[in-house]
Scaffold this active site. Structure first.
Site, PDB file in Angstrom:
ATOM      1  N   ARG A 129      29.875  53.495  42.686  1.00  0.00           N
ATOM      2  CA  ARG A 129      29.187  54.148  43.817  1.00  0.00           C
ATOM      3  C   ARG A 129      29.176  55.647  43.544  1.00  0.00           C
ATOM      4  NH1 ARG A 129      32.278  52.766  49.003  1.00  0.00           N
ATOM      5  NH2 ARG A 129      31.197  50.776  48.880  1.00  0.00           N
ATOM      6  N   ARG A 181      34.804  60.420  51.956  1.00  0.00           N
ATOM      7  CA  ARG A 181      33.749  59.768  51.166  1.00  0.00           C
ATOM      8  C   ARG A 181      32.476  60.629  51.084  1.00  0.00           C
ATOM      9  NH1 ARG A 181      34.653  54.015  51.071  1.00  0.00           N
ATOM     10  NH2 ARG A 181      36.913  53.729  51.050  1.00  0.00           N
ATOM     11  N   LYS A 233      40.432  55.454  54.263  1.00  0.00           N
ATOM     12  CA  LYS A 233      39.134  56.078  54.008  1.00  0.00           C
ATOM     13  C   LYS A 233      38.739  57.006  55.162  1.00  0.00           C
ATOM     14  CE  LYS A 233      36.867  52.139  53.733  1.00  0.00           C
ATOM     15  NZ  LYS A 233      35.820  51.097  53.762  1.00  0.00           N
ATOM     16  N   LYS A 259      35.272  59.349  56.719  1.00  0.00           N
ATOM     17  CA  LYS A 259      33.820  59.507  56.573  1.00  0.00           C
ATOM     18  C   LYS A 259      33.298  60.677  57.404  1.00  0.00           C
ATOM     19  CE  LYS A 259      33.114  54.694  55.429  1.00  0.00           C
ATOM     20  NZ  LYS A 259      32.487  53.402  55.761  1.00  0.00           N
ATOM     21  N   CYS A 286      24.263  44.231  54.803  1.00  0.00           N
ATOM     22  CA  CYS A 286      25.162  44.717  53.754  1.00  0.00           C
ATOM     23  C   CYS A 286      24.964  43.871  52.499  1.00  0.00           C
ATOM     24  CB  CYS A 286      26.607  44.642  54.219  1.00  0.00           C
ATOM     25  SG  CYS A 286      27.203  42.939  54.302  1.00  0.00           S
ATOM     26  N   CYS A 335      30.333  41.102  46.617  1.00  0.00           N
ATOM     27  CA  CYS A 335      31.403  41.603  47.478  1.00  0.00           C
ATOM     28  C   CYS A 335      32.529  40.577  47.589  1.00  0.00           C
ATOM     29  CB  CYS A 335      30.873  41.926  48.873  1.00  0.00           C
ATOM     30  SG  CYS A 335      32.216  42.519  49.920  1.00  0.00           S
ATOM     31  N   CYS A 348      30.904  40.172  56.799  1.00  0.00           N
ATOM     32  CA  CYS A 348      32.273  40.046  57.311  1.00  0.00           C
ATOM     33  C   CYS A 348      32.470  41.157  58.345  1.00  0.00           C
ATOM     34  CB  CYS A 348      33.298  40.136  56.176  1.00  0.00           C
ATOM     35  SG  CYS A 348      33.700  41.813  55.670  1.00  0.00           S
ATOM     36  N   CYS A 392      29.860  46.853  57.025  1.00  0.00           N
ATOM     37  CA  CYS A 392      29.159  47.783  56.135  1.00  0.00           C
ATOM     38  C   CYS A 392      27.669  47.922  56.461  1.00  0.00           C
ATOM     39  CB  CYS A 392      29.327  47.351  54.689  1.00  0.00           C
ATOM     40  SG  CYS A 392      31.050  47.162  54.219  1.00  0.00           S
TER      41      CYS A 392
HETATM   42 FE1  SRM Z   1      31.736  49.010  53.116  1.00  0.00          FE
HETATM   43  C1  SRM Z   1      34.502  47.572  51.810  1.00  0.00           C
HETATM   44  C2  SRM Z   1      29.892  47.815  50.598  1.00  0.00           C
HETATM   45  C3  SRM Z   1      29.230  51.012  54.091  1.00  0.00           C
HETATM   46  C4  SRM Z   1      33.294  49.449  56.162  1.00  0.00           C
HETATM   47  N1  SRM Z   1      32.157  47.927  51.459  1.00  0.00           N
HETATM   48  C5  SRM Z   1      33.376  47.457  51.077  1.00  0.00           C
HETATM   49  C6  SRM Z   1      33.324  46.839  49.674  1.00  0.00           C
HETATM   50  C7  SRM Z   1      33.640  47.930  48.684  1.00  0.00           C
HETATM   51  C8  SRM Z   1      34.203  45.599  49.458  1.00  0.00           C
HETATM   52  C9  SRM Z   1      35.596  45.829  48.886  1.00  0.00           C
HETATM   53  O1  SRM Z   1      36.412  46.566  49.511  1.00  0.00           O
HETATM   54  O2  SRM Z   1      35.888  45.283  47.846  1.00  0.00           O
HETATM   55  C10 SRM Z   1      31.824  46.453  49.648  1.00  0.00           C
HETATM   56  C11 SRM Z   1      31.209  46.343  48.264  1.00  0.00           C
HETATM   57  C12 SRM Z   1      30.051  45.364  48.253  1.00  0.00           C
HETATM   58  C13 SRM Z   1      29.272  45.425  47.003  1.00  0.00           C
HETATM   59  O3  SRM Z   1      29.349  44.455  46.224  1.00  0.00           O
HETATM   60  O4  SRM Z   1      28.556  46.393  46.787  1.00  0.00           O
HETATM   61  C14 SRM Z   1      31.244  47.457  50.603  1.00  0.00           C
HETATM   62  N2  SRM Z   1      29.978  49.440  52.380  1.00  0.00           N
HETATM   63  C15 SRM Z   1      29.329  48.775  51.376  1.00  0.00           C
HETATM   64  C16 SRM Z   1      27.880  49.214  51.243  1.00  0.00           C
HETATM   65  C17 SRM Z   1      27.376  49.213  49.802  1.00  0.00           C
HETATM   66  C18 SRM Z   1      27.010  48.324  52.147  1.00  0.00           C
HETATM   67  C19 SRM Z   1      25.529  48.375  51.926  1.00  0.00           C
HETATM   68  O5  SRM Z   1      24.960  47.285  51.949  1.00  0.00           O
HETATM   69  O6  SRM Z   1      24.942  49.435  51.772  1.00  0.00           O
HETATM   70  C20 SRM Z   1      27.992  50.603  51.912  1.00  0.00           C
HETATM   71  C21 SRM Z   1      28.370  51.658  50.916  1.00  0.00           C
HETATM   72  C22 SRM Z   1      28.562  52.961  51.569  1.00  0.00           C
HETATM   73  C23 SRM Z   1      28.716  54.117  50.623  1.00  0.00           C
HETATM   74  O7  SRM Z   1      27.753  54.402  49.908  1.00  0.00           O
HETATM   75  O8  SRM Z   1      29.763  54.756  50.667  1.00  0.00           O
HETATM   76  C24 SRM Z   1      29.148  50.374  52.883  1.00  0.00           C
HETATM   77  N3  SRM Z   1      31.382  50.122  54.801  1.00  0.00           N
HETATM   78  C25 SRM Z   1      30.210  50.755  55.046  1.00  0.00           C
HETATM   79  C26 SRM Z   1      30.111  51.073  56.442  1.00  0.00           C
HETATM   80  C27 SRM Z   1      28.901  51.703  57.135  1.00  0.00           C
HETATM   81  C28 SRM Z   1      28.958  53.187  57.160  1.00  0.00           C
HETATM   82  O9  SRM Z   1      29.919  53.808  56.699  1.00  0.00           O
HETATM   83  O10 SRM Z   1      28.001  53.751  57.677  1.00  0.00           O
HETATM   84  C29 SRM Z   1      31.278  50.605  57.040  1.00  0.00           C
HETATM   85  C30 SRM Z   1      31.614  50.621  58.559  1.00  0.00           C
HETATM   86  C31 SRM Z   1      31.950  51.949  59.087  1.00  0.00           C
HETATM   87  C32 SRM Z   1      33.437  52.178  59.073  1.00  0.00           C
HETATM   88  O11 SRM Z   1      33.943  52.615  58.051  1.00  0.00           O
HETATM   89  O12 SRM Z   1      34.073  51.874  60.091  1.00  0.00           O
HETATM   90  C33 SRM Z   1      32.073  50.018  55.988  1.00  0.00           C
HETATM   91  N4  SRM Z   1      33.626  48.626  53.839  1.00  0.00           N
HETATM   92  C34 SRM Z   1      34.039  48.842  55.126  1.00  0.00           C
HETATM   93  C35 SRM Z   1      35.384  48.335  55.267  1.00  0.00           C
HETATM   94  C36 SRM Z   1      36.265  48.374  56.538  1.00  0.00           C
HETATM   95  C37 SRM Z   1      37.019  49.638  56.666  1.00  0.00           C
HETATM   96  C38 SRM Z   1      38.000  49.639  57.810  1.00  0.00           C
HETATM   97  O13 SRM Z   1      37.971  50.573  58.603  1.00  0.00           O
HETATM   98  O14 SRM Z   1      38.795  48.693  57.904  1.00  0.00           O
HETATM   99  C39 SRM Z   1      35.738  47.781  54.013  1.00  0.00           C
HETATM  100  C40 SRM Z   1      37.056  47.092  53.643  1.00  0.00           C
HETATM  101  C41 SRM Z   1      38.198  48.037  53.466  1.00  0.00           C
HETATM  102  O15 SRM Z   1      38.040  49.237  53.350  1.00  0.00           O
HETATM  103  O16 SRM Z   1      39.312  47.522  53.438  1.00  0.00           O
HETATM  104  C42 SRM Z   1      34.609  47.978  53.148  1.00  0.00           C
HETATM  105 FE1  SF4 Z   2      31.320  43.025  51.916  1.00  0.00          FE
HETATM  106 FE2  SF4 Z   2      31.996  42.672  54.424  1.00  0.00          FE
HETATM  107 FE3  SF4 Z   2      31.125  45.030  53.624  1.00  0.00          FE
HETATM  108 FE4  SF4 Z   2      29.431  43.063  53.770  1.00  0.00          FE
HETATM  109  S1  SF4 Z   2      30.552  43.921  55.523  1.00  0.00           S
HETATM  110  S2  SF4 Z   2      29.638  44.436  52.046  1.00  0.00           S
HETATM  111  S3  SF4 Z   2      30.668  41.335  53.234  1.00  0.00           S
HETATM  112  S4  SF4 Z   2      32.996  44.077  52.987  1.00  0.00           S
END
Ligand code: SRM
Ligand code: SF4
Length: 584
Positions: free
Chosen positions: A87, A157, A222, A224, A447, A453, A492, A496
């Site tokens: 990323r 981030r 993390k 943001k 997502c 993922c 899930c 995201c």
């Molecule tokens: Fe996310 C984890 C993809 C935006 C909350 N996110 C992941 C991971 C890296 C899975 C992992 O931990 O192994 C996913 C990788 C999937 C893949 O194969 O690419 C993933 N997140 C994404 C992306 C690519 C979704 C998309 O379809 O665009 C977004 C990449 C953002 C970036 O460029 O930095 C993405 N993730 C978000 C958002 C939305 C936002 O920030 O606007 C959220 C919710 C907002 C928030 O943070 O509350 C989000 N991602 C999470 C979480 C839960 C964090 C938490 O507070 O518990 C995880 C899991 C974790 O961190 O443990 C996670």
């Molecule tokens: Fe993966 Fe869950 Fe984030 Fe979708 S919402 S990319 S399934 S961690």
């Protein structure tokens, strides 16, 4: 809406107890170096071992494997086909054509999926990079002025900024602040340069290298940050820990209202986790931006929960210590007092597609990219579209820049009048521009989920295109053909795809099963409420059919779907305490 300020009697500022294992590994990492360099030489495994598996995240990579073939490889007693997802760091989502051509080529030559995936946070990801090619990847990025520092892990981030190409002066200023914030809050360790770019280790005393803002153990979780220009809340402030809402006078930026403590993730079955809107701390002059940012980050650094990672984000710190206490500490550390918030309004989210002319006379073309997946593909949902070729051909001639939006779309920005026609033709010829895309499709987002993922419980990106086909048919049947509902799917409850700020949010529960949430608003200021649990795909459609039929028949003039479901009592509005999110 923002929740009321909370006052907590005798707040627990620091959570005592056995610290999460991530705290140990950060402490032992020698400022994010770990043994990544040595591990990279180990070709016995395609993966990273022990702590390095986590540490590479702070360098912008996640170890993954293709879940579609995982079981088959297991049967054959083979190691999962390890690879990394990268990323990039792209503050404000701006990338120039030279950079685009470099990432386009890398995706072709060295990624197993051959795609560039635009994310919900204004950057791009490569999926499927094998261990022997990782260093080359970072060196390729570096050669065009890009990196992937701190796009994952317990750090600040990629910093978002509203993609507003029209008000060019204000956008330029806001974008500059997004870049400054990104740099200011970046880890100062030279680990990235040493490991990936082969730069010499500069001998320093420990004191020299201490991270002045992030601290030697970095953040509890993390973090943001965004800069947003009302009235468009395209970056979804309530998904973010720290937001700077641009306040302008006469088109010039004068300062920011600061919103702290948003976040969307929760865990199924764990009522101690919940989505939460950010609180408005008040207004600051723009000169105080970096001091306030550093103070918010350091308060979260010192008071965030390092015992339980599920309660470690800023949103939980605010609820534990009380918003008043947190805010007062920020003021003390920054030496700045918040003044009363200036008035502003968010009226919408999402992107406006097609051409617009900016106040500087340049033209900007916003392209709808379904799921943010830029690929030339035979995949059925791609209908022979050659999005990747189209972008490459545009990059070869484009004189301006590209802006990635927080809704997985892309703006070809800064086009001169004379170049408009050729760029539009390239976009049309390659499926990047299509007048037939419905409002509903443009309002839908998912997502990544399967196959890359590791946390996905249900399909999201691969489910969205056909789901939208069906929803389009339902809306037409219910006399709502040109209407749209903000529809978001996440595989899930991590959220995201920001389903927890959707009018209809589908949150993956298991294969083919979703929890259905209803009731956010067009401005993204309201968290939706659980409507039905464990609904299968057929159930999702019949629910949307029934709900949209009611919306069509009973709505007030122009009433949005999310407002309707609350007024009609179909779900309750979440108002006061997010801690009670699961109970009401
Ligand atoms: Fe996310 C984890 C993809 C935006 C909350 N996110 C992941 C991971 C890296 C899975 C992992 O931990 O192994 C996913 C990788 C999937 C893949 O194969 O690419 C993933 N997140 C994404 C992306 C690519 C979704 C998309 O379809 O665009 C977004 C990449 C953002 C970036 O460029 O930095 C993405 N993730 C978000 C958002 C939305 C936002 O920030 O606007 C959220 C919710 C907002 C928030 O943070 O509350 C989000 N991602 C999470 C979480 C839960 C964090 C938490 O507070 O518990 C995880 C899991 C974790 O961190 O443990 C996670
Ligand atoms: Fe993966 Fe869950 Fe984030 Fe979708 S919402 S990319 S399934 S961690």
């Amino acid at each position: 809406m923002s929740n009321n300020f909370t006052k907590v009697e005798n707040p627990v500022l620091v959570v005592e107890g056995k610290q999460a294992d991530n705290e140990r590994l950060k402490a032992e990492s020698d400022y994010l170096r770990g043994t990544i360099k040595e591990d990279l030489q180990d070709r016995m495994t395609g993966g990273f071992t022990s702590d390095n598996f986590q540490l590479i995240r702070t360098h912008g990579m996640y170890q993954q494997d293709d879940r579609d073939i995982r079981a088959e490889r297991q049967k054959q007693k083979l190691e999962p086909l390890h690879n990394v997802m990268l990323r990039a760091r792209l503050p404000g989502g701006i990338i120039n054509p030279t950079q685009w051509l470099a990432i386009d080529k890398f995706a072709d030559d060295y990624t197993s999926y051959g795609s560039i995936r635009l994310t919900t946070r204004q950057t791009f990801q490569f999926h499927g990079v094998l261990k022997p090619n990782i260093k080359l990847m970072h060196q390729t990025l570096n050669s065009v002025g890009l990196d992937s520092i701190a796009t994952a892990g317990d750090v600040n981030r990629n910093v978002l900024c509203t993609s507003n190409p029209v008000e060019s002066t204000l956008h330029q200023e806001a974008y500059e602040w997004a870049t400054k914030l990104s740099e200011h809050l970046l880890p100062k360790t030279r680990a990235y340069a040493e490991i990936w770019l082969d730069e010499e280790k500069v001998e320093t005393t420990e004191a020299d290298e201490i991270e002045p803002i992030l601290g030697s153990n970095y953040l509890p979780r993390k973090f943001k940050t965004t800069v947003v220009i009302p009235p468009n809340n395209d970056i979804d402030v309530h998904a973010n820990d720290l937001n700077f809402v641009a306040i302008s006078e006469g088109g010039k930026l004068i300062g920011f209202n600061v919103l702290v403590g948003g976040g969307l993730a929760m865990t199924h079955g764990d009522k101690g986790t919940y989505p939460r809107c950010a609180d408005d701390f008040g207004f600051i002059a723009k000169e105080d931006t970096l001091a306030i940012a550093a103070a918010v980050v350091t308060v979260q650094r010192d008071w965030g929960n390092r015992v339980n990672r599920k309660n470690a984000k800023t949103k939980y710190t605010l609820d534990r210590v009380g918003v008043d206490t947190f805010k007062a500490e920020v003021e003390k550390r920054a030496g700045v007092e918040f003044s009363e918030s200036r008035s502003y309004e968010f009226t919408h989210r999402g992107d406006s597609f097609g051409w617009v002319e900016g106040i500087d006379g340049k033209h900007h073309l916003t392209l709808f990219i379904e799921n943010g997946r830029i690929l030339d593909s035979e995949r059925a949902d791609f209908d022979g579209k050659t999005l990747k070729t189209g972008m490459r051909e545009i990059a070869k001639i484009h004189q301006g820049d590209f802006r990635l939006t927080a809704n997985q779309n892309l703006i070809v920005a800064g086009v001169a009048e004379a170049d408009k026609a050729v760029i539009e033709q390239l976009a049309r010829d390659n499926g990047l521009l299509n007048d037939g895309v419905s409002n509903q499709r443009k309002a839908s987002m998912a997502c990544v989920a399967f196959p890359t993922c590791p946390l996905a419980m249900a399909e999201a990106e691969r489910y969205l295109p056909t789901l939208v086909d069906d929803v389009e048919a339902i809306l037409e049947k219910n006399n709502l053909k040109d209407e749209s509902i903000i529809l978001r799917v996440t595989g899930c409850p991590n959220g995201c795809g920001r389903a927890m700020l959707a009018e209809i949010g589908l949150v993956g529960k298991g294969p083919g099963k979703y929890n259905m949430y209803l009731g956010s608003d067009l401005a993204g200021s309201r968290v939706p409420k659980l409507y039905k649990e464990n609904v299968d795909e057929a159930g999702v459609l019949s629910e949307i059919d029934a709900l949209s039929a009611r919306w069509s028949a009973e709505r007030n003039d122009n009433e949005a779907f999310g407002d309707f479901v609350i007024r009609a009592g179909i779900v309750e509005q979440v108002i006061v305490s997010f801690k009670d999110f699961h109970h009401a």
